[in-house]
Scaffold this motif. Structure first.
Motif, short mmCIF file in Angstrom:
data_model
loop_
_atom_site.label_atom_id
_atom_site.label_comp_id
_atom_site.label_asym_id
_atom_site.label_seq_id
_atom_site.Cartn_x
_atom_site.Cartn_y
_atom_site.Cartn_z
N GLU A 132 -2.43 -1.78 9.15
CA GLU A 132 -3.51 -2.68 8.75
C GLU A 132 -3.28 -4.08 9.32
O GLU A 132 -4.23 -4.75 9.75
CB GLU A 132 -3.61 -2.76 7.23
N LEU A 136 -5.73 -6.38 11.62
CA LEU A 136 -6.17 -7.71 11.22
C LEU A 136 -5.84 -8.75 12.29
O LEU A 136 -6.64 -9.66 12.55
CB LEU A 136 -5.52 -8.10 9.89
N GLN A 139 -8.38 -8.54 14.77
CA GLN A 139 -9.63 -9.12 14.26
C GLN A 139 -9.66 -10.64 14.44
O GLN A 139 -10.71 -11.21 14.72
CB GLN A 139 -9.80 -8.77 12.78
N ALA A 164 -5.17 -13.84 8.61
CA ALA A 164 -4.82 -12.41 8.60
C ALA A 164 -3.89 -12.09 7.43
O ALA A 164 -4.02 -11.04 6.78
CB ALA A 164 -4.15 -12.03 9.93
N LEU A 167 -5.94 -11.81 4.27
CA LEU A 167 -6.75 -10.59 4.24
C LEU A 167 -5.89 -9.34 4.01
O LEU A 167 -6.36 -8.35 3.44
CB LEU A 167 -7.52 -10.43 5.55
N ALA A 168 -4.63 -9.39 4.43
CA ALA A 168 -3.74 -8.23 4.29
C ALA A 168 -3.51 -7.87 2.83
O ALA A 168 -3.14 -6.74 2.51
CB ALA A 168 -2.41 -8.51 4.98
N ARG A 170 -5.74 -7.53 0.69
CA ARG A 170 -6.95 -6.84 0.23
C ARG A 170 -7.62 -7.57 -0.94
O ARG A 170 -7.92 -6.98 -1.99
CB ARG A 170 -6.64 -5.39 -0.18
N LEU A 198 -15.89 -13.68 9.34
CA LEU A 198 -15.62 -13.05 8.05
C LEU A 198 -16.84 -13.13 7.15
O LEU A 198 -17.18 -12.16 6.45
CB LEU A 198 -14.43 -13.74 7.36
N TRP A 203 -17.57 -10.77 3.48
CA TRP A 203 -16.52 -11.24 2.59
C TRP A 203 -17.08 -12.31 1.67
O TRP A 203 -17.93 -13.11 2.06
CB TRP A 203 -15.37 -11.84 3.40
#
Length: 259
Positions: A132, A136, A139, A164, A167-168, A170, A198, A203
């Motif tokens: 993941e 990211l 991204q 990142a 976001l990791a 979650r 985002l 988001w």
């Protein structure tokens, strides 16, 4: 009936926070629907960062309610000791925070910085998290920099690693505390582009910023704070382009003239 229309992802009621005899937040109320971006504007000392940090209990208000999805904390009735820590930690787990400073571990690679939180704090399987994390980093435009160290990156690249990393975890919402204020002007655009992307992906974000042009582009809702009070609330067209209040107009005039 959609979630975005009827169920706020973030709900704030009656938030009060003081530092000594300085009353920083004075009865803050607002909702942020799921999948929207709320931008918070205001002069230095208006309470913007304190509000943002209160949303994930990095600052603990004296009174008020903060709810993110089904996790709600009533700070006036907050339990003491271990029980209170559990409540605030559960609220904190709903959001990812991107700070003004990058706050990366200097002795760890970019990839290790992103992986650390999910593996250590959330106890997720490392193999899953690494996959993941690489996605990211792709991204945010840093897929080829996973094995480098923070000192080898520009300030803008370091801030994108910070995004990142948030976001990791979650999170349900992502909180940005003036994410470009520590950057050289030529690096601001690359970070704002990632945040704008985002927002376009759905988001839920709350962004404290002084970048008025960016606020116009990304905000579904703008809050203008002054002396710990939401003076004006509405769309960017309403608050930035056609403000009702003199305090809002004076603030925007100063910012736009300075820009």
């Amino acid at each position: 009936m959609t979630e975005t229309e009827h169920t706020p992802r973030i709900r704030v009621r009656g938030l009060e926070k003081s530092f000594g005899d300085r009353h920083v937040l004075r009865g803050i109320d607002f909702d942020s629907p799921a999948g929207t971006s709320t931008v918070v504007l205001g002069a230095s000392g208006s309470g913007k960062s304190t509000l943002l940090r209160s949303l994930n209990a990095l600052e603990v208000p004296e009174r008020g309610v903060v709810a993110i999805d089904d996790v709600e904390v009533d700070f006036a009735g907050l339990a003491t000791g271990r029980a209170g820590r559990r409540e605030t930690e559960r609220l904190r787990g709903q959001s990812g925070m991107v700070f003004q400073a990058h706050n990366l571990f200097p002795h760890r690679t970019v990839l290790e910085n992103v992986v650390e939180g999910p593996v250590v704090a959330q106890r997720r399987p490392r193999e899953e998290v690494v996959a993941e994390a690489r996605a990211l980093l792709d991204q945010v435009g840093l897929g080829d920099r996973g094995d480098t160290y923070p000192f080898q990156l520009s300030g803008g690249q370091q801030q994108r690693v910070g995004i990142a990393r948030a976001l990791a975890l979650r999170p349900k919402v992502v909180l940005f505390d003036e994410p470009t204020s520590a950057l050289d002007p030529e690096l601001v655009g690359e970070v704002l582009a990632v945040i704008k992307d985002l927002a376009s992906q759905g988001w839920t974000t709350v962004i404290v910023t002084h970048e008025i042009r960016f606020a116009r582009q990304v905000a579904d809702q703008v809050l203008f704070l002054d002396e710990g009070v939401i003076v004006e609330k509405g769309t960017s067209d309403e608050v930035i382009d056609d403000p009702r209040e003199d305090r809002t107009r004076r603030f925007l005039s100063r910012i736009l003239d300075a820009g």
